[in-house]
Design a protein around this motif. Structure first.
Motif: not given
Length: 856
Positions: A327-332, A394-398, A495-505
């Motif tokens: 589940a956490a990987s889906l934010f990457c 597109v790399s920004r798309v998780t 696996v490094a996740c730098s997605s902007l969605e991680v901090g999203t509500s």
């Protein structure tokens, strides 16, 4: 020697056992001359020992005293004949399986004879010998417990250093024969479930721990093989390849259930090894990278197969750490799982195309045109500006974005696969609720329950949050747990996740999911069955109210429902109005059951098979009544779904049946009443009055013209065209000889011969609605049925026009009656105003038109 062997003796006696043992001890070498005697002796001894174990302990006392097991081993050493090895393995297996007393089992295991047989170098090129050997090992494992297992291992400093039974068995874990693999797995489970700590440490450390990585490597190859078959089937659908896919699917699911059984043995280190191997050998390098939306040449598996496998793993392999890591990987972003240099594995590697609307291998969204529109839709509720996402690439798309993109812009299988993934995550009990909240799929009732619990324990919570509409949820604990799993991804797996969605509500993520589902319900190119799955997911997420939606959502759903309502009205004058109400009532019950079911209707394997398989070998024309019937059923299914969702949003319980009017009585001045018919309709061979009938001629066979009177009648929602033969002795009366459906008859006067009237005659029912044909329909293709064509010849032009007018009037009456029965349903909450009557459409539009789109 031979005569003494066959002398008369009591077969089941201690003297017989003594005699057989003496004879066996005299054998110094086994050759073709005495092999049959040795085989019979071994078999007889096993029978006597089994008999004695249950009736007389003296038998086994003699067996131990004379060291008969040692004699068995000696016979094996002095023989090079395969049949002797076979009989010895079978004999020993039978004894072990049937011995009941603990004393007998302990004796069998307490010396090194069993371990000698286990480690003996048999010639396994003989398949029968290998089968007997594996059965022998499995028989031993069936008697294992904490006392007996210690007799088969060697220890040093209280640590197991040798366990031949386990070590020899796992060498065949990946054997090509499925029966052997099954037996080995049963053996390993017997070992794991003993619960001996020293044995558990033995199997979980090198080199024996390689068994679990080898197991996942073998499973990986099966997944690649499955993907190749799925890709080929989507290109060339065929019943044989479908059967082959289902066979592979069964084996894959069996493998996962075996892994689940291993985990249930409760060996912590083994559970950790399995988790690591599933992630490192399967999920990270193979499954997750395939979900990316841009084409990458070295992706080895398709998105649909990947989502199926992820769903299976989550449903079957119940490991909390594994579920939350997935589940956490889906934010990457998908690129986080693609190494810079990757060596291809053996197996099928499908090609990737450039359009998301295509098949398994074409799961691409270009960053322009449609793809930009998709990203705009996905980001409409986000804190991240969509242009920023596009400008950064597109790399920004998780991976989570990719799942939602499949719902909003994918083809039927991609939508079904993505919905199945979200439904699986929703139903995975091992998944933390905070993770579901982060993904935006935590059901509203659980959110309210969590907020209520926090209020009861005195946490800082405002009343407006507790009773909010779901747009402002607190995030206590959410970021902490998600960050913990993301940190573990980086530290343990790189696996490094730098997605902007991680901090999203979470509320933003929740509205993104709702955006995708609402967009799905506005699509006209998705099968109704898949839309039903989307409806099930939506009902799981929301309470009985509109509070979870914004105004745009509600407007889109209402417009889509209105479009479907107009499409349903079109069907009232279409090809199958007589079946419309019946189909509507049946689909209402089916959809209600599907919406209220605890889980989605379809099995996971359905996402691997083509959804729209042709029913017949021949290609049917668009105007075919069977094509129109399938279209009518699809319109009804979509309408029923959207209508039930409207009721659900209003907070009302779904009725068991749709609100429709009862059938009307036959009017006194109707043609049916004038002909003397009742509500049961016409019957072949029955008599009727020919008051409104028009004389005509028709030839059903070349050169055989017959005289009839044609009469069109409608009784409620049903209508018929009758051909009656006038009675010679009873004026104005006739016998019904031919009955045909009125709907879709499409009456047309011939342009060259104005006394000819052409009619199209459709079947009385649809094969996929007939219970007698439902079993075979769709499984095997048949020859496509063809609509009939009649040409009626009249005495003059006026008679032909009169017949045309009569048929059109009855079609109008039938259509208006269907609309009248549907009026309470279609006028629900003022959706649209259904008129009591409808003007007759032009002649060229009398046949069923194409289904209007349910999208804006």
């Amino acid at each position: 020697m031979w005569s003494s062997f066959w002398r008369s003796r009591d077969r089941f006696s201690l003297d017989e056992l003594r005699y057989l043992t003496d004879q066996l001890q005299k054998v110094q070498i086994v050759n073709n001359v005495n092999k049959n005697f040795v085989i019979e002796t071994l078999r007889s001894i096993s029978e006597l020992i089994t008999y004695g174990d249950q009736h007389d302990s003296n038998y086994f006392d003699f067996f131990m005293e004379r060291q008969v097991m040692g004699e068995f081993v000696r016979i094996l050493k002095v023989s090079r004949i395969v049949s002797i090895s076979l009989q010895l393995l079978q004999t020993t297996s039978i004894m072990i399986q049937n011995l009941k007393s603990e004393r007998a089992i302990h004796y069998m295991f307490s010396n090194e004879h069993i371990n000698f047989l286990i480690t003996y170098t048999f010639d396994f090129r003989n398949e029968e010998l290998l089968s007997y050997y594996i059965s022998f090992l499995r028989a031993i494992s069936g008697k294992l417990d904490k006392n007996t297992i210690s007799l088969l291992v060697k220890t040093q400093n209280e640590e197991v250093v040798s366990f031949p039974l386990y070590v020899e068995a796992i060498q065949f874990a990946s054997h090509e024969e499925s029966m052997i693999r099954t037996a080995v797995r049963a053996l390993t489970l017997n070992v794991y479930h003993v619960g001996d700590e020293s044995v558990n440490r033995f199997v979980a450390k090198a080199p024996h721990a390689d068994y679990f990585s080898n197991l996942l490597t073998f499973f990986q190859k099966q997944c690649l093989y499955l993907n190749g078959m799925v890709s080929e089937t989507l290109k060339n659908p065929d019943s044989d390849t479908t059967t082959a896919i289902l066979n592979v699917v069964d084996e894959i699911e069996d493998n996962l259930y075996y892994i689940s059984d291993v985990i249930s043995a409760g060996i912590p280190e083994v559970g950790r090894l399995i988790t690591v191997n599933i992630l490192q050998l399967l999920i990270f390098p193979l499954l997750l990278p395939s979900l990316q939306l841009d084409a990458v040449d070295d992706i080895q598996i398709g998105a649909i197969t990947s989502l199926y496998l992820l769903c299976c793993i989550l449903r079957i392999v119940k490991i909390k750490d594994l579920a939350n890591t997935i589940a956490a990987s889906l934010f990457c972003p998908p690129e986080a799982f693609v190494p810079h240099s990757e060596t291809k594995l053996n197996g099928h590697a499908p090609d990737h195309g450039h359009e998301i609307q295509q098949t398994e291998n074409k799961n691409v969204i270009e960053v322009d045109g449609c793809s930009k529109k998709i990203l705009l839709s996905l980001s409409s509720s986000s804190l991240v500006h969509p242009e920023y996402i596009i400008s950064k690439g597109v790399s920004r798309v998780t991976l989570r974005d990719a799942l939602l993109s499949y719902i909003t812009a994918g083809d039927d299988l991609q939508v079904l696969s993505s919905l199945s993934m979200l439904a699986t995550l929703l139903q995975t009990k091992e998944l933390d609720e905070t993770m579901l909240d982060a993904l935006g799929i935590l059901p509203q009732r659980k959110q309210h329950k969590k907020l209520l619990q926090q209020a009861l324990v005195g946490e800082d919570l405002r009343e407006d949050q507790l009773f909010s509409s779901g747009r402002s949820f607190i995030r206590d604990g959410f970021s902490c747990e998600l960050d913990g799993y993301l940190q573990n991804l980086k530290e343990q797996y790189g696996v490094a996740c730098s997605s902007l969605e991680v901090g999203t509500s979470p509320s933003v993520h929740r509205f993104q999911v709702l955006d995708a589902l609402v967009s799905l319900f506005c699509r006209s190119n998705i099968s109704p069955e898949t839309l039903w799955d989307g409806g099930w997911l939506l009902r799981q997420l929301l309470l009985y109210s509109e509070s979870g939606f914004n105004d745009q959502h509600l407007e889109l759903l209402r417009d889509s429902h209105k479009n479907c309502t107009y499409a349903l009205l079109e069907e009232a004058r279409g090809t199958w109005p007589d079946l419309l109400v019946t189909v509507l009532r049946d689909e209402w019950k089916r959809c209600k059951r599907a919406m209220e079911a605890p889980s989605p209707r379809k099995e996971l394997k359905c996402m691997l098979l083509p959804l729209d398989k042709p029913s017949f070998d021949d290609v049917l024309p668009n105007k075919s009544s069977f094509v129109a019937g399938e279209r009518m059923c699809k319109v009804v299914k979509v309408f029923v779904l959207l209508h039930q969702l409207q009721i659900f949003f209003l907070g009302r319980a779904l009725p068991e049946q749709p609100p429709t009017c009862p059938p009307s009585d036959i009017p006194e001045n109707s043609r049916a009443r004038n002909a003397g018919l009742d509500v049961s309709g016409p019957k072949l061979g029955s008599e009727l009055r020919l008051v409104d009938a028009v004389p005509c001629r028709i030839a059903f066979e070349r050169g055989k013209e017959r005289h009839f009177c044609v009469l069109a009648i409608s009784v409620g929602a049903y209508g018929w065209i009758l051909l009656a033969e006038e009675l010679p002795l009873k004026k104005h009366y006739g016998i019904i000889r031919v009955v045909a459906p009125l709907a879709s008859s499409d009456p047309t006067i011939d342009q060259k011969y104005s006394r000819w009237l052409h009619l199209r005659i459709r079947p009385s029912t649809l094969p996929f609605l007939d219970p007698a044909k439902l079993i075979t329909h769709g499984k095997a293709k048949t020859k496509a049925p063809v609509d009939g064509r009649w040409t009626l010849s009249f005495m003059d032009d006026e008679s032909c026009k009169s017949a045309l007018s009569m048929i059109l009037e009855e079609i109008d009456l039938q259509s208006n009656e269907v609309k009248k029965r549907l009026k309470p349903l279609l006028n629900h909450e003022g959706a649209i105003d259904v008129p009591d009557t409808s003007p007759h459409p032009p002649d060229d539009a009398s046949s069923s038109t194409a289904t209007p789109s349910n999208s804006l």
